[in-house]
Design a protein around this motif. Structure first.
Motif, PDB file in Angstrom:
ATOM      1  N   ALA A   1     -22.651  26.217   1.507  1.00 20.79           N
ATOM      2  CA  ALA A   1     -21.874  26.440   2.725  1.00 20.79           C
ATOM      3  C   ALA A   1     -21.169  25.163   3.133  1.00 20.79           C
ATOM      4  CB  ALA A   1     -22.806  26.904   3.853  1.00 20.79           C
ATOM      5  N   THR A   2     -20.087  25.300   3.876  1.00 24.51           N
ATOM      6  CA  THR A   2     -19.418  24.132   4.435  1.00 24.51           C
ATOM      7  C   THR A   2     -20.296  23.505   5.510  1.00 24.51           C
ATOM      8  OG1 THR A   2     -18.324  25.385   6.185  1.00 24.51           O
ATOM      9  CG2 THR A   2     -17.154  25.216   4.064  1.00 24.51           C
ATOM     10  N   ALA A   3     -19.980  22.257   5.867  1.00 22.02           N
ATOM     11  CA  ALA A   3     -20.734  21.592   6.924  1.00 22.02           C
ATOM     12  C   ALA A   3     -20.610  22.348   8.243  1.00 22.02           C
ATOM     13  CB  ALA A   3     -20.246  20.146   7.078  1.00 22.02           C
ATOM     14  N   ASP A   4     -19.419  22.865   8.536  1.00 19.75           N
ATOM     15  CA  ASP A   4     -19.241  23.618   9.776  1.00 19.75           C
ATOM     16  C   ASP A   4     -20.095  24.883   9.779  1.00 19.75           C
ATOM     17  OD1 ASP A   4     -17.464  21.768  10.767  1.00 19.75           O
ATOM     18  OD2 ASP A   4     -15.664  22.930  10.277  1.00 19.75           O
ATOM     19  N   ALA A   5     -20.197  25.542   8.620  1.00  8.23           N
ATOM     20  CA  ALA A   5     -21.017  26.752   8.537  1.00  8.23           C
ATOM     21  C   ALA A   5     -22.499  26.428   8.706  1.00  8.23           C
ATOM     22  CB  ALA A   5     -20.772  27.458   7.205  1.00  8.23           C
ATOM     23  N   VAL A   6     -22.955  25.312   8.146  1.00  9.70           N
ATOM     24  CA  VAL A   6     -24.345  24.885   8.322  1.00  9.70           C
ATOM     25  C   VAL A   6     -24.606  24.578   9.795  1.00  9.70           C
ATOM     26  CG1 VAL A   6     -26.062  23.121   7.754  1.00  9.70           C
ATOM     27  CG2 VAL A   6     -24.536  23.992   5.967  1.00  9.70           C
ATOM     28  N   GLU A   7     -23.673  23.897  10.422  1.00 10.74           N
ATOM     29  CA  GLU A   7     -23.836  23.563  11.842  1.00 10.74           C
ATOM     30  C   GLU A   7     -23.891  24.828  12.699  1.00 10.74           C
ATOM     31  OE1 GLU A   7     -22.051  20.498  15.189  1.00 10.74           O
ATOM     32  OE2 GLU A   7     -20.813  21.016  13.455  1.00 10.74           O
ATOM     33  N   GLU A   8     -23.100  25.839  12.350  1.00  8.50           N
ATOM     34  CA  GLU A   8     -23.146  27.097  13.092  1.00  8.50           C
ATOM     35  C   GLU A   8     -24.537  27.719  13.017  1.00  8.50           C
ATOM     36  OE1 GLU A   8     -23.466  31.196  13.763  1.00  8.50           O
ATOM     37  OE2 GLU A   8     -23.415  30.434  11.704  1.00  8.50           O
ATOM     38  N   ARG A   9     -25.179  27.636  11.845  1.00  7.72           N
ATOM     39  CA  ARG A   9     -26.531  28.185  11.688  1.00  7.72           C
ATOM     40  C   ARG A   9     -27.544  27.404  12.534  1.00  7.72           C
ATOM     41  NH1 ARG A   9     -27.208  33.026  10.650  1.00  7.72           N
ATOM     42  NH2 ARG A   9     -25.632  32.770  12.254  1.00  7.72           N
TER      43      ARG A   9
ATOM     44  N   LEU B   1     -15.625  25.518  -2.147  1.00  4.96           N
ATOM     45  CA  LEU B   1     -15.451  24.317  -1.324  1.00  4.96           C
ATOM     46  C   LEU B   1     -14.347  23.435  -1.886  1.00  4.96           C
ATOM     47  CD1 LEU B   1     -19.142  23.165  -0.678  1.00  4.96           C
ATOM     48  CD2 LEU B   1     -17.690  24.525   0.817  1.00  4.96           C
ATOM     49  N   THR B   2     -13.560  22.847  -1.000  1.00  6.01           N
ATOM     50  CA  THR B   2     -12.620  21.810  -1.419  1.00  6.01           C
ATOM     51  C   THR B   2     -13.384  20.505  -1.617  1.00  6.01           C
ATOM     52  OG1 THR B   2     -12.128  21.031   0.819  1.00  6.01           O
ATOM     53  CG2 THR B   2     -10.839  22.920  -0.012  1.00  6.01           C
ATOM     54  N   LEU B   3     -12.736  19.538  -2.219  1.00  9.03           N
ATOM     55  CA  LEU B   3     -13.374  18.237  -2.427  1.00  9.03           C
ATOM     56  C   LEU B   3     -13.726  17.590  -1.092  1.00  9.03           C
ATOM     57  CD1 LEU B   3     -14.302  16.128  -4.481  1.00  9.03           C
ATOM     58  CD2 LEU B   3     -11.994  15.169  -4.434  1.00  9.03           C
ATOM     59  N   ASP B   4     -12.839  17.694  -0.118  1.00  9.43           N
ATOM     60  CA  ASP B   4     -13.114  17.117   1.202  1.00  9.43           C
ATOM     61  C   ASP B   4     -14.295  17.817   1.865  1.00  9.43           C
ATOM     62  OD1 ASP B   4     -11.092  15.262   0.967  1.00  9.43           O
ATOM     63  OD2 ASP B   4      -9.632  16.439   2.120  1.00  9.43           O
ATOM     64  N   GLU B   5     -14.385  19.134   1.718  1.00  6.61           N
ATOM     65  CA  GLU B   5     -15.517  19.865   2.284  1.00  6.61           C
ATOM     66  C   GLU B   5     -16.819  19.475   1.600  1.00  6.61           C
ATOM     67  OE1 GLU B   5     -13.437  24.050   3.760  1.00  6.61           O
ATOM     68  OE2 GLU B   5     -14.043  23.814   1.648  1.00  6.61           O
ATOM     69  N   LEU B   6     -16.770  19.303   0.278  1.00  2.16           N
ATOM     70  CA  LEU B   6     -17.964  18.898  -0.463  1.00  2.16           C
ATOM     71  C   LEU B   6     -18.480  17.551   0.030  1.00  2.16           C
ATOM     72  CD1 LEU B   6     -19.849  19.656  -2.865  1.00  2.16           C
ATOM     73  CD2 LEU B   6     -18.355  18.257  -4.306  1.00  2.16           C
ATOM     74  N   ALA B   7     -17.572  16.658   0.363  1.00  2.61           N
ATOM     75  CA  ALA B   7     -17.958  15.319   0.826  1.00  2.61           C
ATOM     76  C   ALA B   7     -18.702  15.357   2.157  1.00  2.61           C
ATOM     77  CB  ALA B   7     -16.720  14.438   0.954  1.00  2.61           C
ATOM     78  N   GLU B   8     -18.564  16.455   2.906  1.00  4.74           N
ATOM     79  CA  GLU B   8     -19.187  16.563   4.224  1.00  4.74           C
ATOM     80  C   GLU B   8     -20.513  17.307   4.225  1.00  4.74           C
ATOM     81  OE1 GLU B   8     -16.407  18.492   6.901  1.00  4.74           O
ATOM     82  OE2 GLU B   8     -16.099  16.571   7.903  1.00  4.74           O
ATOM     83  N   VAL B   9     -20.767  18.121   3.192  1.00  7.45           N
ATOM     84  CA  VAL B   9     -21.929  19.017   3.274  1.00  7.45           C
ATOM     85  C   VAL B   9     -23.228  18.222   3.209  1.00  7.45           C
ATOM     86  CG1 VAL B   9     -20.692  21.001   2.331  1.00  7.45           C
ATOM     87  CG2 VAL B   9     -21.933  19.496   0.784  1.00  7.45           C
ATOM     88  N   PRO B  10     -24.226  18.613   3.983  1.00  7.46           N
ATOM     89  CA  PRO B  10     -25.496  17.872   3.984  1.00  7.46           C
ATOM     90  C   PRO B  10     -26.367  18.169   2.770  1.00  7.46           C
ATOM     91  CG  PRO B  10     -25.613  19.721   5.504  1.00  7.46           C
ATOM     92  CD  PRO B  10     -24.194  19.671   5.010  1.00  7.46           C
ATOM     93  N   THR B  11     -26.021  19.184   1.985  1.00  6.38           N
ATOM     94  CA  THR B  11     -26.791  19.541   0.800  1.00  6.38           C
ATOM     95  C   THR B  11     -26.435  18.691  -0.415  1.00  6.38           C
ATOM     96  OG1 THR B  11     -25.157  21.310   0.547  1.00  6.38           O
ATOM     97  CG2 THR B  11     -27.325  21.930   1.404  1.00  6.38           C
ATOM     98  N   VAL B  12     -25.466  17.795  -0.258  1.00  9.00           N
ATOM     99  CA  VAL B  12     -25.031  16.910  -1.348  1.00  9.00           C
ATOM    100  C   VAL B  12     -25.108  15.474  -0.848  1.00  9.00           C
ATOM    101  CG1 VAL B  12     -23.134  16.262  -2.884  1.00  9.00           C
ATOM    102  CG2 VAL B  12     -23.537  18.675  -2.354  1.00  9.00           C
ATOM    103  N   LEU B  13     -25.966  14.669  -1.460  1.00  7.70           N
ATOM    104  CA  LEU B  13     -26.139  13.265  -1.079  1.00  7.70           C
ATOM    105  C   LEU B  13     -25.653  12.390  -2.225  1.00  7.70           C
ATOM    106  CD1 LEU B  13     -29.744  13.489   0.441  1.00  7.70           C
ATOM    107  CD2 LEU B  13     -27.559  13.580   1.681  1.00  7.70           C
ATOM    108  N   VAL B  14     -24.555  11.673  -1.995  1.00  7.41           N
ATOM    109  CA  VAL B  14     -23.928  10.871  -3.054  1.00  7.41           C
ATOM    110  C   VAL B  14     -23.509   9.540  -2.469  1.00  7.41           C
ATOM    111  CG1 VAL B  14     -21.990  10.712  -4.675  1.00  7.41           C
ATOM    112  CG2 VAL B  14     -23.108  12.919  -4.289  1.00  7.41           C
ATOM    113  N   GLY B  15     -23.780   8.451  -3.202  1.00  5.65           N
ATOM    114  CA  GLY B  15     -23.348   7.125  -2.789  1.00  5.65           C
ATOM    115  C   GLY B  15     -24.383   6.084  -3.159  1.00  5.65           C
TER     116      GLY B  15
END
Length: 297
Positions: free
Chosen positions: A191-199, A242-256
């Protein structure tokens, strides 16, 4: 467990790879050695059975909490499950945390020779299981008695309105899938970050001031100096929309870098309320430096 004046962080590992007894013992000890707070066992066909695995884990560790992540409630008779949960809690000296869900893998029901009920019927059975466990554990004459009064703390995991409403009413920990709404029985998608936040906001409204811990199952963890490049590679592997920008925001993906991921976790706690993060077993070693850094901050 990491506390910095905000909600206390907890970190767990969901064990999904079958192996020998000696391999399992070594992995359980490694989870504790790396500083994780919770050792979880998934409930799927083809991997270790949850309760025997957790009893053995309890015998070879001292500190970690032990969790089912999460039991497929429609597979279980409530009275028999109550017995197994209580006995397991005794054998692990009160370290058990009971995770329950409504089940979603249609192929596993078919492999077990069971009908795949609709989503509503599966949640009905989950509710029946929850209420029956509560009823039995409230009875002072019930045997075997769980080590923890009233039974182990309850985690409920999923994403639908009715299931999350049930979690808001009964669960000490609410496990968010971080997945999008899909056709019942279809493979999950991020899900997108906005969709997770809605939940999470949906649940907060239904908690009505009651305290509950929010958990998230993290799907990807990658330590890298090239966050943008790693995100592009993950994006190319996913079939999600998901777009690349959306992927960068999701909490289910931790990269860096280790520091960047630690900062991401702090930011996710502030935005979504997640203080308990679970990674899949392949990421056990990967997230460990982040857990260590947050412990030392």
């Amino acid at each position: 467990m990491v506390s910095d004046g905000e909600k206390t962080f907890r970190f767990g590992v969901n064990m999904v790879r079958p192996g020998s007894r000696d391999e399992w013992i070594a992995k359980c000890r490694r989870v504790e050695e790396l500083g994780y707070d919770v050792l979880s066992v998934a409930d799927h066909l083809g991997i270790a059975p949850p309760f025997p695995a957790l009893v053995l884990a309890g015998a070879v560790t001292e500190r970690v909490r032990l969790n089912t992540f999460v039991l497929n409630a429609p597979f279980y008779n409530p009275a028999l499950l109550a017995r197994d949960v209580a006995g397991t809690d005794q054998f692990v000296s009160g370290r058990l945390e009971l995770g329950l869900g409504a089940g979603y893998v249609k192929e596993e029901f078919e492999a077990a020779g069971m009908p795949f009920p609709g989503a509503g019927a599966r949640v009905d059975h989950l509710e029946l299981v929850i209420k029956e466990l509560q009823r039995l554990y409230a009875d002072p004459e019930y045997a075997p008695q769980p080590a923890q009064s009233g039974g182990p703390p309850l985690m409920i995991g999923g994403r639908g309105d009715r299931l999350l409403s049930l979690a808001a009413e009964h669960a000490a920990t609410i496990a968010f899938s971080g997945t999008a709404k899909v056709r019942d029985g279809a493979p999950p998608m991020l899900a997108t970050a906005d969709a997770v936040e809605e939940r999470t906001r949906f649940v907060i409204e239904r908690l009505a001031g009651r305290e509950a811990e929010f958990n998230l199952l993290v799907q990807f963890v990658q330590i890298t100096d090239d966050r943008e490049g790693a995100l592009r590679e993950i994006h190319a592997r996913l079939s999600d929309t998901l777009t690349l920008d959306e992927l960068a925001e999701v909490p289910t993906v931790l990269v860096g870098t280790v520091e960047e991921i630690a900062d991401q976790l702090v930011a996710h706690r502030a935005r979504f309320g997640f203080s308990y993060f679970t990674v899949l077993e392949p990421n056990l070693e990967v997230l460990a430096p982040v857990v260590d850094l947050l412990c030392r901050r």
